[in-house]
Enzyme design. Structure first.
Site, PDB file in Angstrom:
ATOM      1  N   ARG A 137       1.110  -1.022  -0.034  1.00 16.95           N
ATOM      2  CA  ARG A 137       0.382   0.162  -0.096  1.00 16.95           C
ATOM      3  C   ARG A 137       1.189   1.113   0.263  1.00 16.95           C
ATOM      4  O   ARG A 137       0.166   2.309   0.314  1.00 16.95           O
ATOM      5  CB  ARG A 137      -0.639  -0.475   1.277  1.00 16.95           C
ATOM      6  CG  ARG A 137      -2.076  -0.937   1.063  1.00 16.95           C
ATOM      7  CD  ARG A 137      -2.962  -1.437   2.094  1.00 16.95           C
ATOM      8  NE  ARG A 137      -4.107  -1.706   2.135  1.00 16.95           N
ATOM      9  CZ  ARG A 137      -4.282  -3.223   2.592  1.00 16.95           C
ATOM     10  NH1 ARG A 137      -3.423  -2.950   3.730  1.00 16.95           N
ATOM     11  NH2 ARG A 137      -5.020  -3.388   2.771  1.00 16.95           N
ATOM     12  N   LYS A 144       3.236  11.254 -12.070  1.00 16.72           N
ATOM     13  CA  LYS A 144       2.277  10.076 -13.027  1.00 16.72           C
ATOM     14  C   LYS A 144       3.248   9.413 -12.669  1.00 16.72           C
ATOM     15  O   LYS A 144       4.440   8.996 -13.238  1.00 16.72           O
ATOM     16  CB  LYS A 144       1.709  11.026 -13.837  1.00 16.72           C
ATOM     17  CG  LYS A 144       1.206  11.872 -14.283  1.00 16.72           C
ATOM     18  CD  LYS A 144       0.574  12.168 -15.457  1.00 16.72           C
ATOM     19  CE  LYS A 144      -0.788  13.071 -15.587  1.00 16.72           C
ATOM     20  NZ  LYS A 144      -0.786  13.365 -17.107  1.00 16.72           N
ATOM     21  N   GLU A 151      -4.312  16.856 -11.789  1.00 18.98           N
ATOM     22  CA  GLU A 151      -4.918  16.866 -12.908  1.00 18.98           C
ATOM     23  C   GLU A 151      -6.039  17.668 -13.560  1.00 18.98           C
ATOM     24  O   GLU A 151      -7.055  16.619 -13.819  1.00 18.98           O
ATOM     25  CB  GLU A 151      -4.216  15.998 -14.780  1.00 18.98           C
ATOM     26  CG  GLU A 151      -4.172  16.495 -15.395  1.00 18.98           C
ATOM     27  CD  GLU A 151      -3.850  15.783 -16.652  1.00 18.98           C
ATOM     28  OE1 GLU A 151      -3.006  15.030 -16.374  1.00 18.98           O
ATOM     29  OE2 GLU A 151      -4.645  15.007 -17.674  1.00 18.98           O
ATOM     30  N   ASN A 164      -0.086  17.659 -21.511  1.00 17.31           N
ATOM     31  CA  ASN A 164      -0.222  16.581 -22.627  1.00 17.31           C
ATOM     32  C   ASN A 164      -0.328  17.418 -23.978  1.00 17.31           C
ATOM     33  O   ASN A 164      -1.015  16.825 -24.984  1.00 17.31           O
ATOM     34  CB  ASN A 164      -1.812  15.844 -22.637  1.00 17.31           C
ATOM     35  CG  ASN A 164      -1.377  14.635 -21.469  1.00 17.31           C
ATOM     36  OD1 ASN A 164      -0.718  14.309 -22.008  1.00 17.31           O
ATOM     37  ND2 ASN A 164      -1.787  15.106 -20.234  1.00 17.31           N
TER      38      ASN A 164
HETATM   39  P1  NAD Z   1      12.310   4.304 -22.236  1.00 19.60           P
HETATM   40  O1  NAD Z   1      12.629   4.227 -20.712  1.00 19.60           O
HETATM   41  O2  NAD Z   1      12.250   3.750 -22.470  1.00 19.60           O
HETATM   42  O3  NAD Z   1      14.383   4.630 -22.372  1.00 19.60           O
HETATM   43  C1  NAD Z   1      14.002   5.167 -23.659  1.00 19.60           C
HETATM   44  C2  NAD Z   1      15.602   3.802 -24.751  1.00 19.60           C
HETATM   45  O4  NAD Z   1      17.009   4.222 -23.994  1.00 19.60           O
HETATM   46  C3  NAD Z   1      15.084   2.812 -24.042  1.00 19.60           C
HETATM   47  O5  NAD Z   1      16.103   1.115 -24.497  1.00 19.60           O
HETATM   48  C4  NAD Z   1      16.081   3.051 -22.468  1.00 19.60           C
HETATM   49  O6  NAD Z   1      16.985   1.268 -21.968  1.00 19.60           O
HETATM   50  C5  NAD Z   1      17.178   3.338 -22.929  1.00 19.60           C
HETATM   51  N1  NAD Z   1      18.545   3.723 -21.578  1.00 19.60           N
HETATM   52  C6  NAD Z   1      17.226   5.193 -21.159  1.00 19.60           C
HETATM   53  N2  NAD Z   1      18.510   5.769 -20.592  1.00 19.60           N
HETATM   54  C7  NAD Z   1      20.026   5.214 -20.727  1.00 19.60           C
HETATM   55  C8  NAD Z   1      21.083   5.795 -21.233  1.00 19.60           C
HETATM   56  N3  NAD Z   1      22.084   6.875 -20.158  1.00 19.60           N
HETATM   57  N4  NAD Z   1      22.056   5.189 -21.724  1.00 19.60           N
HETATM   58  C9  NAD Z   1      22.074   4.627 -23.108  1.00 19.60           C
HETATM   59  N5  NAD Z   1      20.313   3.863 -23.226  1.00 19.60           N
HETATM   60  C10 NAD Z   1      19.231   4.148 -22.075  1.00 19.60           C
HETATM   61  O7  NAD Z   1      11.702   5.857 -22.653  1.00 19.60           O
HETATM   62  P2  NAD Z   1      11.880   7.550 -22.399  1.00 19.60           P
HETATM   63  O8  NAD Z   1      11.813   8.247 -23.549  1.00 19.60           O
HETATM   64  O9  NAD Z   1      12.482   8.028 -21.198  1.00 19.60           O
HETATM   65  O10 NAD Z   1      10.064   7.334 -21.834  1.00 19.60           O
HETATM   66  C11 NAD Z   1       9.501   6.805 -22.224  1.00 19.60           C
HETATM   67  C12 NAD Z   1       8.346   7.282 -21.431  1.00 19.60           C
HETATM   68  O11 NAD Z   1       7.537   8.255 -20.376  1.00 19.60           O
HETATM   69  C13 NAD Z   1       6.527   6.414 -22.054  1.00 19.60           C
HETATM   70  O12 NAD Z   1       6.067   5.192 -21.307  1.00 19.60           O
HETATM   71  C14 NAD Z   1       5.659   7.816 -21.464  1.00 19.60           C
HETATM   72  O13 NAD Z   1       4.564   7.294 -21.224  1.00 19.60           O
HETATM   73  C15 NAD Z   1       6.263   8.102 -20.547  1.00 19.60           C
HETATM   74  N6  NAD Z   1       6.405   9.351 -19.345  1.00 19.60           N
HETATM   75  C16 NAD Z   1       5.340   9.407 -18.700  1.00 19.60           C
HETATM   76  C17 NAD Z   1       4.980  10.848 -18.117  1.00 19.60           C
HETATM   77  C18 NAD Z   1       5.217  11.017 -16.461  1.00 19.60           C
HETATM   78  O14 NAD Z   1       4.681  12.095 -16.081  1.00 19.60           O
HETATM   79  N7  NAD Z   1       5.141   9.764 -15.625  1.00 19.60           N
HETATM   80  C19 NAD Z   1       6.182  11.695 -19.052  1.00 19.60           C
HETATM   81  C20 NAD Z   1       6.386  11.507 -19.750  1.00 19.60           C
HETATM   82  C21 NAD Z   1       6.668  10.769 -21.068  1.00 19.60           C
HETATM   83  N1  GLY Z   2       3.577  14.565 -19.175  1.00 16.18           N
HETATM   84  C1  GLY Z   2       2.089  14.610 -18.773  1.00 16.18           C
HETATM   85  C2  GLY Z   2       1.963  14.753 -16.774  1.00 16.18           C
HETATM   86  O1  GLY Z   2       3.136  15.177 -16.344  1.00 16.18           O
HETATM   87  O2  GLY Z   2       1.443  15.445 -16.770  1.00 16.18           O
END
Ligand code: NAD
Ligand code: GLY
Length: 367
Positions: free
Chosen positions: A127, A149, A243, A251
């Site tokens: 939890r 998020k 939000e 977004n």
């Molecule tokens: P990811 O986590 O898939 O990382 C991208 C790639 O880079 C992966 O293959 C990873 O293993 C690799 N990688 C990570 N760090 C590295 C490094 N230092 N050196 C080499 N390779 C590395 O993708 P992302 O673009 O970081 O994140 C995208 C995700 O984030 C999506 O799922 C999206 O929905 C989410 N997101 C969430 C929020 C939020 O507010 N929570 C906001 C924006 C995006």
């Molecule tokens: N990336 C959208 C949010 O954090 O609200």
């Protein structure tokens, strides 16, 4: 490795008793005092993946051991397509097998996929246990690690299962960006551009002027882009953590982007690539509705393209586009909500007449 204090930036996400610091700097992964300051218990589980683990797990493990912590590693498969219930269960499996108690801190070592899943695991394990974001992609350093998020994808919709759950701290070691592939750097720039487009026209102009430096990984330019993005995001989250309204502006481009990701299959386009193209589509829609002029629309497309991101969307078919966009957390009473610009540097949350939306969908896709 010593922490270079002169190169270190400290920001704060102001959320009352859930407030936390964001530390941005080089070689932070080796800073035992920094990590110790944010971890109360003596047990830590580091969640990472098969790409990031071989690069940084050993350094962080040694740092945490030096801080007197017992460390349990959890290494998941890599990729957006692995942001699933199955991966989440793997985290719980190890936590339970290793008898991790509710004082255990989860540390998310990776990009947004690892950060979102680890945060959700932390929100629900026993939890709720503490967690720390250690983002290693540009996208996660400028966006996903901040704001709480957390969640996973569902085959029918992106990020549909999750929770708001704030970390204890965000520790962004910019030296990790040295190993990031070029297309992942560009994906992160999409969210940087987004922050300028929705709140700060001056920052948008700064990105236009510095896009080559950013692509060349100029450390000063990257540090500024990360800092300004975290400031903008923190300020929005401070005003609307869950939000209820305003936060939806973060977004911008995502209504189209999420449809691209789910429509093509998660992982086919990078999230940031989909966001880049989604912003071009949202700018087109903003222009058609008379909210921005042609010059602003063209500037957005040119900057997304300069960041080496796609500007032409896949042809999913208008009906499929709309079906996919109907599965979006922003929607109310069956109406698709869009974040549009009015003007560049300011965002509005609104609906669009079906005919105008269809024009955007027909114009922006691959012919
Ligand atoms: P990811 O986590 O898939 O990382 C991208 C790639 O880079 C992966 O293959 C990873 O293993 C690799 N990688 C990570 N760090 C590295 C490094 N230092 N050196 C080499 N390779 C590395 O993708 P992302 O673009 O970081 O994140 C995208 C995700 O984030 C999506 O799922 C999206 O929905 C989410 N997101 C969430 C929020 C939020 O507010 N929570 C906001 C924006 C995006
Ligand atoms: N990336 C959208 C949010 O954090 O609200």
């Amino acid at each position: 490795m010593e922490r270079s204090l002169s190169n270190c930036i400290d920001l704060r996400v102001d959320l009352g008793e859930r407030s936390y610091p964001i530390t941005i700097g080089t070689n932070l992964l080796a800073d035992a005092n920094l990590f110790a300051a944010h971890i109360a218990g003596n047990r830590v589980a580091i969640v990472t993946n098969t790409i990031v683990g071989p690069l940084y797990l050993e350094t962080l493990t040694q740092t945490l051991k030096a801080a007197g912590k017992q460390v349990t590693p959890i290494v998941l498969p890599d990729g957006e397509e692995e942001k699933t219930w199955t991966s989440l269960m793997r985290i719980f499996d190890v936590l339970l097998e290793e008898k991790c108690d509710r004082k255990t801190t989860l540390v998310a070592l990776g990009g947004g996929v690892i950060g979102d899943m680890t945060g959700f695991a932390a929100a629900s394990y026993m939890r709720g246990v503490p967690f720390i974001q250690v983002p290693t992609t540009l996208l996660s350093q400028v966006d996903s690690s901040v704001g709480g998020k957390t969640g996973i994808n569902h085959p029918l919709g992106k990020n549909m299962i999750g929770a708001f759950y704030q970390p204890q701290a965000v520790i962004a070691d910019t030296a990790t960006l040295n190993t990031l592939p070029d297309n992942e750097l560009s994906a992160g720039l999409a969210e940087v551009i987004k922050h300028g487009a929705i709140t700060d026209a001056q920052f948008f102009a700064w990105i236009e002027a510095n896009i080559q430096k950013l692509l060349n990984r100029d450390s000063e330019a990257l540090a500024y882009a990360i800092r300004r993005s975290c400031e903008i995001k923190s300020d929005v989250v401070r005003q609307d953590e869950r939000e209820g309204g305003l936060r939806a502006i973060l977004n911008f481009g995502h209504t189209f982007a999420h449809a691209i990701e789910a429509g093509l299959g998660y992982g086919t386009w990078l999230h940031g690539e989909a966001v880049g193209c989604g912003m071009v589509m949202a700018a087109d829609l903003s222009h058609r509705l008379g909210y921005i002029d042609a010059q602003a629309k063209d500037r957005i497309k040119a900057l997304v393209q300069a960041a080496r991101l796609p500007v032409i969307a896949p042809d999913l078919g208008v009906d499929r586009w709309i079906e996919l966009m109907q599965v979006d957390k922003k929607n109310e009473a069956g109406k698709i909500k869009f974040i549009l610009l009015q003007p560049l540097g300011k965002a509005v949350i609104t609906t669009a007449p079906a005919q105008v939306l269809e024009e955007t969908l027909r114009t922006c896709v691959k012919q």
